[in-house]
Motif scaffolding. Structure first.
Motif, PDB file in Angstrom:
ATOM      1  N   ARG A 111       0.841  -1.189   0.000  1.00  0.00           N
ATOM      2  CA  ARG A 111       0.000   0.000   0.000  1.00  0.00           C
ATOM      3  C   ARG A 111       0.880   1.244   0.000  1.00  0.00           C
ATOM      4  O   ARG A 111       1.823   1.352   0.776  1.00  0.00           O
ATOM      5  CB  ARG A 111      -0.851  -0.033   1.275  1.00  0.00           C
ATOM      6  CG  ARG A 111      -1.922   0.984   1.331  1.00  0.00           C
ATOM      7  CD  ARG A 111      -2.593   0.953   2.699  1.00  0.00           C
ATOM      8  NE  ARG A 111      -3.135   2.270   2.950  1.00  0.00           N
ATOM      9  CZ  ARG A 111      -4.341   2.661   2.545  1.00  0.00           C
ATOM     10  NH1 ARG A 111      -5.115   1.823   1.911  1.00  0.00           N
ATOM     11  NH2 ARG A 111      -4.763   3.877   2.767  1.00  0.00           N
TER      12      ARG A 111
ATOM     13  N   ASP B  26       1.540   4.148   1.271  1.00  0.00           N
ATOM     14  CA  ASP B  26       1.473   5.153   2.337  1.00  0.00           C
ATOM     15  C   ASP B  26       2.889   5.661   2.598  1.00  0.00           C
ATOM     16  O   ASP B  26       3.812   4.861   2.654  1.00  0.00           O
ATOM     17  CB  ASP B  26       0.965   4.526   3.649  1.00  0.00           C
ATOM     18  CG  ASP B  26      -0.532   4.295   3.653  1.00  0.00           C
ATOM     19  OD1 ASP B  26      -1.206   4.780   2.717  1.00  0.00           O
ATOM     20  OD2 ASP B  26      -1.020   3.623   4.577  1.00  0.00           O
TER      21      ASP B  26
ATOM     22  N   GLN C 270       7.839   7.486   7.801  1.00  0.00           N
ATOM     23  CA  GLN C 270       8.694   8.504   8.392  1.00  0.00           C
ATOM     24  C   GLN C 270      10.126   8.429   7.852  1.00  0.00           C
ATOM     25  O   GLN C 270      10.674   7.348   7.689  1.00  0.00           O
ATOM     26  CB  GLN C 270       8.708   8.295   9.918  1.00  0.00           C
ATOM     27  CG  GLN C 270       9.267   9.466  10.688  1.00  0.00           C
ATOM     28  CD  GLN C 270       8.283  10.623  10.727  1.00  0.00           C
ATOM     29  OE1 GLN C 270       7.090  10.419  10.838  1.00  0.00           O
ATOM     30  NE2 GLN C 270       8.795  11.824  10.611  1.00  0.00           N
ATOM     31  N   ARG C 271      10.702   9.586   7.550  1.00  0.00           N
ATOM     32  CA  ARG C 271      12.135   9.656   7.251  1.00  0.00           C
ATOM     33  C   ARG C 271      12.796  10.423   8.384  1.00  0.00           C
ATOM     34  O   ARG C 271      12.207  11.413   8.852  1.00  0.00           O
ATOM     35  CB  ARG C 271      12.378  10.430   5.953  1.00  0.00           C
ATOM     36  CG  ARG C 271      11.745   9.793   4.735  1.00  0.00           C
ATOM     37  CD  ARG C 271      11.908  10.666   3.534  1.00  0.00           C
ATOM     38  NE  ARG C 271      11.365  12.002   3.756  1.00  0.00           N
ATOM     39  CZ  ARG C 271      11.280  12.925   2.800  1.00  0.00           C
ATOM     40  NH1 ARG C 271      11.711  12.684   1.608  1.00  0.00           N
ATOM     41  NH2 ARG C 271      10.781  14.118   3.064  1.00  0.00           N
TER      42      ARG C 271
ATOM     43  N   ASP D  10      -9.001  14.531  -0.875  1.00  0.00           N
ATOM     44  CA  ASP D  10      -9.296  13.327  -1.625  1.00  0.00           C
ATOM     45  C   ASP D  10      -8.048  12.461  -1.790  1.00  0.00           C
ATOM     46  O   ASP D  10      -8.121  11.241  -1.812  1.00  0.00           O
ATOM     47  CB  ASP D  10      -9.819  13.743  -3.002  1.00  0.00           C
ATOM     48  CG  ASP D  10     -10.558  12.637  -3.688  1.00  0.00           C
ATOM     49  OD1 ASP D  10     -11.282  11.921  -2.985  1.00  0.00           O
ATOM     50  OD2 ASP D  10     -10.413  12.478  -4.915  1.00  0.00           O
ATOM     51  N   GLU D  11      -6.899  13.101  -1.945  1.00  0.00           N
ATOM     52  CA  GLU D  11      -5.665  12.371  -2.216  1.00  0.00           C
ATOM     53  C   GLU D  11      -4.843  12.065  -0.971  1.00  0.00           C
ATOM     54  O   GLU D  11      -3.825  11.379  -1.055  1.00  0.00           O
ATOM     55  CB  GLU D  11      -4.808  13.143  -3.226  1.00  0.00           C
ATOM     56  CG  GLU D  11      -5.421  13.240  -4.630  1.00  0.00           C
ATOM     57  CD  GLU D  11      -5.576  11.878  -5.306  1.00  0.00           C
ATOM     58  OE1 GLU D  11      -4.921  10.917  -4.899  1.00  0.00           O
ATOM     59  OE2 GLU D  11      -6.397  11.786  -6.243  1.00  0.00           O
ATOM     60  N   SER D  12      -5.249  12.602   0.178  1.00  0.00           N
ATOM     61  CA  SER D  12      -4.541  12.281   1.414  1.00  0.00           C
ATOM     62  C   SER D  12      -4.629  10.775   1.633  1.00  0.00           C
ATOM     63  O   SER D  12      -5.687  10.185   1.447  1.00  0.00           O
ATOM     64  CB  SER D  12      -5.214  13.001   2.593  1.00  0.00           C
ATOM     65  OG  SER D  12      -4.859  12.382   3.810  1.00  0.00           O
ATOM     66  N   CYS D  13      -3.517  10.156   2.004  1.00  0.00           N
ATOM     67  CA  CYS D  13      -3.584   8.701   2.189  1.00  0.00           C
ATOM     68  C   CYS D  13      -4.388   8.361   3.434  1.00  0.00           C
ATOM     69  O   CYS D  13      -4.933   7.276   3.552  1.00  0.00           O
ATOM     70  CB  CYS D  13      -2.189   8.088   2.250  1.00  0.00           C
ATOM     71  SG  CYS D  13      -1.340   8.309   3.818  1.00  0.00           S
ATOM     72  N   GLY D  14      -4.419   9.309   4.385  1.00  0.00           N
ATOM     73  CA  GLY D  14      -5.200   9.082   5.591  1.00  0.00           C
ATOM     74  C   GLY D  14      -4.420   8.443   6.722  1.00  0.00           C
ATOM     75  O   GLY D  14      -4.987   8.072   7.740  1.00  0.00           O
ATOM     76  N   LYS D  15      -3.113   8.304   6.536  1.00  0.00           N
ATOM     77  CA  LYS D  15      -2.331   7.639   7.584  1.00  0.00           C
ATOM     78  C   LYS D  15      -2.218   8.504   8.843  1.00  0.00           C
ATOM     79  O   LYS D  15      -2.494   8.048   9.937  1.00  0.00           O
ATOM     80  CB  LYS D  15      -0.942   7.288   7.053  1.00  0.00           C
ATOM     81  CG  LYS D  15      -0.050   6.594   8.077  1.00  0.00           C
ATOM     82  CD  LYS D  15       1.226   6.084   7.441  1.00  0.00           C
ATOM     83  CE  LYS D  15       2.179   5.518   8.486  1.00  0.00           C
ATOM     84  NZ  LYS D  15       3.409   4.989   7.900  1.00  0.00           N
ATOM     85  N   CYS D  16      -1.795   9.746   8.692  1.00  0.00           N
ATOM     86  CA  CYS D  16      -1.599  10.541   9.904  1.00  0.00           C
ATOM     87  C   CYS D  16      -2.786  11.455  10.182  1.00  0.00           C
ATOM     88  O   CYS D  16      -3.461  11.928   9.279  1.00  0.00           O
ATOM     89  CB  CYS D  16      -0.282  11.312   9.851  1.00  0.00           C
ATOM     90  SG  CYS D  16      -0.272  12.734   8.770  1.00  0.00           S
ATOM     91  N   VAL D  17      -3.004  11.683  11.464  1.00  0.00           N
ATOM     92  CA  VAL D  17      -4.184  12.422  11.916  1.00  0.00           C
ATOM     93  C   VAL D  17      -4.255  13.856  11.361  1.00  0.00           C
ATOM     94  O   VAL D  17      -5.298  14.257  10.847  1.00  0.00           O
ATOM     95  CB  VAL D  17      -4.266  12.414  13.459  1.00  0.00           C
ATOM     96  CG1 VAL D  17      -5.406  13.297  13.953  1.00  0.00           C
ATOM     97  CG2 VAL D  17      -4.436  10.992  13.963  1.00  0.00           C
TER      98      VAL D  17
ATOM     99  N   ARG E 135      -5.222  13.704   7.563  1.00  0.00           N
ATOM    100  CA  ARG E 135      -6.518  13.073   7.305  1.00  0.00           C
ATOM    101  C   ARG E 135      -7.676  13.878   7.909  1.00  0.00           C
ATOM    102  O   ARG E 135      -8.628  14.228   7.211  1.00  0.00           O
ATOM    103  CB  ARG E 135      -6.532  11.650   7.889  1.00  0.00           C
ATOM    104  CG  ARG E 135      -7.828  10.905   7.649  1.00  0.00           C
ATOM    105  CD  ARG E 135      -7.845   9.568   8.383  1.00  0.00           C
ATOM    106  NE  ARG E 135      -7.892   9.723   9.826  1.00  0.00           N
ATOM    107  CZ  ARG E 135      -7.073   9.138  10.680  1.00  0.00           C
ATOM    108  NH1 ARG E 135      -6.111   8.342  10.247  1.00  0.00           N
ATOM    109  NH2 ARG E 135      -7.208   9.334  11.977  1.00  0.00           N
TER     110      ARG E 135
ATOM    111  N   LEU F 207       2.958  13.781   8.521  1.00  0.00           N
ATOM    112  CA  LEU F 207       4.014  12.788   8.318  1.00  0.00           C
ATOM    113  C   LEU F 207       4.823  13.060   7.053  1.00  0.00           C
ATOM    114  O   LEU F 207       6.031  12.905   7.034  1.00  0.00           O
ATOM    115  CB  LEU F 207       3.370  11.404   8.252  1.00  0.00           C
ATOM    116  CG  LEU F 207       4.262  10.180   8.399  1.00  0.00           C
ATOM    117  CD1 LEU F 207       3.429   9.006   8.876  1.00  0.00           C
ATOM    118  CD2 LEU F 207       4.974   9.774   7.140  1.00  0.00           C
TER     119      LEU F 207
END
Lengths: 617, 262
Positions: A318, A320, A323-324, A472-479, A482, A520
């Motif tokens: 997936r 997403d 972190q770097r 719409d394109e935010s992956c939604g991983k970080c609060v 998202r 993120l």
């Protein structure tokens, strides 16, 4: 074709290709870029072929299907060389005339010439078209003269000479030093110094190392990478092979989005041809260096253009971001050191090697070297792709190259850097465009999108448009990205619908700070830019929406209404006929009226009225 | 790998030495400095999704001075001598408050979120509530535990942005889920519901039921058949573990000890 087994044979081939080319032979170049294809250039090629066959002229005339020339607004574009006659908006029915008059009699067809809108002057030759005149098309220029499906066209114009020179005469360290000295910075948005990136990947522990080309161009309105992939794929391959040799990698991937079928097709052809000619694959040019390139197609998520997400996507996971650190140079594809650069960055590499870092670093500004390709779109006369030296002012780009705003409207702002860039107002029209100057005014270079807006653009509506895209394109991983971007969109939508509250602007600013500080990845980190910059430069527009429930630009449907001006309405009935809601009534030759309760504010009545009798209030 | 010299750093004004690559969260725990977390679990890989552990760091520049950055304590490895960490600066508290306010709007009924928000003086969110029933904060602990610890990957994140969810493939009853309940165990908000009825263990969120095994002695439930089978395939344990409940196993063991003791 037999494999080229050493650098000398490449030069022999090049010389024979140059000799074969008859410089006085008529060559008709037809743009087959996506834009011109959409306006029918494939039919033009067909008509040309038929006409040439009909008149038995195939010995005398060559047809060349090329990639994008950049001047998409005027497509389909046909250039007749060697004279360089520039015909625009050509239709298949013009072909016979072009052959009979221009080719056979040397006459110019007036109706196909480009007319300079400001002066009304007709322009005959390509190099005199104002759109091209101020550009410096060192990367993009070859697009108009080579057939992207024919490697020999590329070889003829110095193609793969940088590759053979580097492997033959330069150590990897010397190549990296040369790229560092050129001052080339990443063209995908980050603007990180390319040579430094290469060096850290070369020095990273771990084998194998991977080379990636980020061709997941996703910014709305941006198509420069696409046009390079479609128009000059070998320049990208050559850049990647040089990079691979410098970094010490034998395996590369091009991550290209599924929505670019033509780019994928051209890349496939280019890779196959480069392999056939011994310029890619095992033992390149007989010099003992191996490098293969695979194409990986993205499924269309904008976030996969983010490097860590792109890497996961190639791995089949997936997409997403993660972190770097660790950065891809240390731990990238399959956990191995990976160097990732954007399409345009790779295309710059052969040029730097061929002409030298000194030459390259003379173009541009102190901290931003070289040229940049921008896609100039929106409310602009000359929509298309332009390549200009870094440091050119927005004014020169918008007025001299872009030909200004259509309909004599006033310039309001330009949005640079893609959806998460910022809107730059008129007060900065003389801003020299480079990485740092754009950042200073709250925008960014991004991958090179440039959307021009006129006085009829509502800046709150623009902020809403970009937020919609980003939410719409935010992956939604970080609060923060998202939830935060979604909430910003909610608030801005309310404002455009007349439901804005006094505390909305400070809340938007508060949200922006958190999202910028804690997201993120860069998608989230820059997502509030459209809002921050429009609040900064167009605060009064937000306030008009919130306090007065008024959209000054007359765009936000909930806050406007259409009215018929009694002194101008002739009662012709045109608006009445087109209104889909039957909201307009009135007797013939008498002033008409709009029933506001029925009106859906589609604006078709205003577009139809020939007497300027309909107004937005 | 060679051990490098410990790094001298400052955290909340305390000067200390720390092993390179230690995360800020690990260091803070050692020093008793509290940093809130939601998506972190010591046994599972770091993820950095909830961002409530964001802290401010001053990273020394090579030319002198410091560059300030906001980073997540859970996955930021300490690598620089002279790093200055502030876990409670004004900027940190401001973003933490906002994140909790956003989460409170998402999951208004979740006790853990309410409590955390209250600690930061937030009792109500300024954002409208979209779904009052929502309990999942999408921290991804369930999907990670299922993949990394259990080795099943029965559930995954699907969809993008605000539409993101945790689901089984196609939201159908899972073939891979063994109803071990690890997902529910690590869930910080209690969003994963497990019920035991009719001799079955059902994870409602995954629409998946597994038969419960009964103790051969007393007839009490031992656990999900699938889990027992899964463990049996992987580790060699006495057969009794899979047939008897804990109580009966003890009884049997006692008996045996007494017998052999004689």
């Amino acid at each position: 074709m037999k494999k080229i087994t050493n650098p000398e044979n490449l030069e022999i081939l090049r010389n024979s290709l140059i000799k074969q080319e008859n410089p006085s032979m008529t060559c008709i170049s037809v743009c087959l870029g996506t834009g011109c294809q959409a306006s029918g250039s494939k039919d033009i090629i067909e008509s040309l072929k038929q006409e040439i066959e009909k008149q038995k002229l195939s010995e005398k005339i060559k047809i060349k299907s090329t990639g994008c020339h950049g001047f998409c607004e005027r497509g389909p574009i046909v250039v007749i060389r060697p004279r360089g006659i520039f015909y625009q908006k050509v239709k298949p029915e013009d072909i016979a005339e072009i052959i009979n008059r221009t080719i056979l009699k040397g006459e110019i067809i007036d109706s196909l010439l480009y007319v300079e809108p400001s002066t009304g002057k007709k322009v005959i030759y390509e190099h005199e078209v104002p759109f091209y005149k101020k550009q410096n098309r060192i990367i993009f220029g070859s697009n108009g003269s080579i057939d992207p499906t024919n490697i020999e066209d590329y070889i003829r114009i110095e193609g793969y000479s940088a590759l053979s020179r580097t492997i033959l005469k330069m150590s990897p360290e010397e190549i990296i030093e040369e790229v560092k000295r050129s001052g080339l910075r990443g063209r995908g948005g980050g603007g990180f110094p390319t040579g430094v990136k290469w060096e850290s990947c070369r020095n990273a522990h771990g084998e194998p190392k991977y080379i990636l080309c980020n061709a997941d161009e996703g910014d709305p309105g941006a198509f420069m990478d696409r046009s390079l992939l479609e128009g000059n794929p070998h320049s990208i391959l050559e850049g990647m092979i040089i990079g691979a040799y410098a970094i010490g990698s034998n395996e590369g991937y091009i991550y290209v989005r599924m929505e670019y079928p033509l780019a994928v097709e051209r890349l496939k052809i280019a890779i196959a041809q480069a392999e056939e000619y011994g310029l890619l694959g095992k033992n390149i040019l007989g010099l003992g260096f191996d490098f293969t390139i695979k194409i990986n197609r993205g499924a269309g998520a904008f976030v996969c253009g983010e490097e860590t997400a792109l890497i996961l996507s190639i791995e089949g996971k997936r997409g997403d971001p993660r972190q770097r650190p660790p950065y891809p140079a240390q731990k990238g594809l399959f956990g191995k050191p990976t160097n990732i650069n954007n399409v345009e960055t790779w295309a710059n590499v052969p040029l730097i090697i061929n002409r030298g870092a000194e030459w390259y670093s003379k173009i541009g500004t102190a901290e931003s070297k070289g040229t940049k390709i921008f896609s100039l779109v929106g409310k602009i006369n000359n929509t298309g792709l332009i390549e200009v030296p870094m440091g050119m002012t927005l004014r020169e780009i918008i007025y001299d190259i872009g030909g200004g705003i259509p309909g004599g409207k006033k310039f309001k702002a330009v949005q640079t850097g893609g959806p998460s860039g910022g809107c730059i107002p008129e007060e900065f029209i003389d801003l020299p465009v480079d990485y740092d100057e754009l950042t200073k005014v709250g925008s960014m270079m991004g991958s090179g999108g440039m959307i021009v807006m006129d006085e009829n653009t509502c800046m709150v509506d623009i902020a809403k448009y970009f937020l919609t895209f980003l939410a719409d394109e935010s992956c939604g991983k970080c609060v923060p990205c998202r939830e935060g971007v979604f909430r910003m969109l909610e608030i801005v939508t309310d404002i455009t619908e007349g439901k804005g509250k006094e505390e909305d602007i400070p809340l938007l600013e508060e949200l922006s700070k958190t999202i910028v500080d804690t997201s993120l990845c860069a998608l989230g980190g820059t997502a509030p830019n459209p809002v921050i910059s429009t609040i900064k430069y167009f605060r009064s527009e937000y306030e008009a929406h919130i306090k007065e429930k008024r959209c000054p630009a007359g765009v936000c449907k909930a806050l406007i209404c259409y009215e018929i001006l009694a002194d101008k309405c002739t009662g012709c009935g045109a608006c009445l006929k087109v209104c889909p809601q039957e909201a307009i009534s009135g007797e013939k030759k008498k002033v008409h009226t709009i029933t506001q309760e029925k009106c859906i504010k589609c604006g078709i009545c205003m577009d139809t009225c020939r007497f300027e009798a309909i107004e937005v209030k | 790998m060679l051990r490098s010299d410990p790094l001298k750093i400052t955290i909340d004004g305390i000067e200390t030495e720390v092993e390179k690559e230690t995360t800020i969260l690990q260091l803070a725990k050692k020093l008793g400095i509290e940093i809130p977390t939601l998506c972190h679990h010591d046994a599972i890989s770091t993820y950095g999704a909830c961002r409530v552990c964001t802290v401010e760091v001053g990273i020394p520049r090579s030319g002198g001075g410091k560059r300030t950055r906001m980073v997540t304590a859970c996955n930021y490895p300490i690598r620089d001598n002279g790093l200055n960490i502030n876990t409670k600066s004004e900027r940190v508290l401001a973003v933490r408050k906002m994140i909790l306010e956003l989460l409170l709007a998402r999951c208004p009924g979740v006790k853990r979120i309410q409590d955390m928000a209250k600690e930061y003086e937030i009792t109500e969110s300024r954002f409208p509530i979209e779904n009052p029933e929502e309990e999942c904060i999408l921290c991804g602990l369930c999907t990670r535990v299922c993949q990394e610890i259990i080795g099943k990957s029965a559930i995954s994140l699907v969809g993008r942005g605000f539409e993101r969810k945790v689901l089984t493939p196609f939201d159908e009853p899972s073939e891979d889920c063994i109803a071990c309940g690890a997902c529910a165990y690590v869930c910080p908000t209690g969003a994963i519901k497990i019920v035991q009825e009719d001799g079955k263990l059902t994870i409602k969120n995954w629409k998946t039921s597994r038969e419960l095994a009964k103790c051969l002695e007393c007839g009490e439930y031992v656990g999900s058949e699938a889990v027992l089978q899964y463990i049996k395939e992987r580790v060699s344990l006495p057969e009794d573990i899979f047939k008897l409940c804990e109580k009966c196993r003890r009884k049997k063991l006692q008996k045996e000890l007494i017998t052999t003791g004689k």
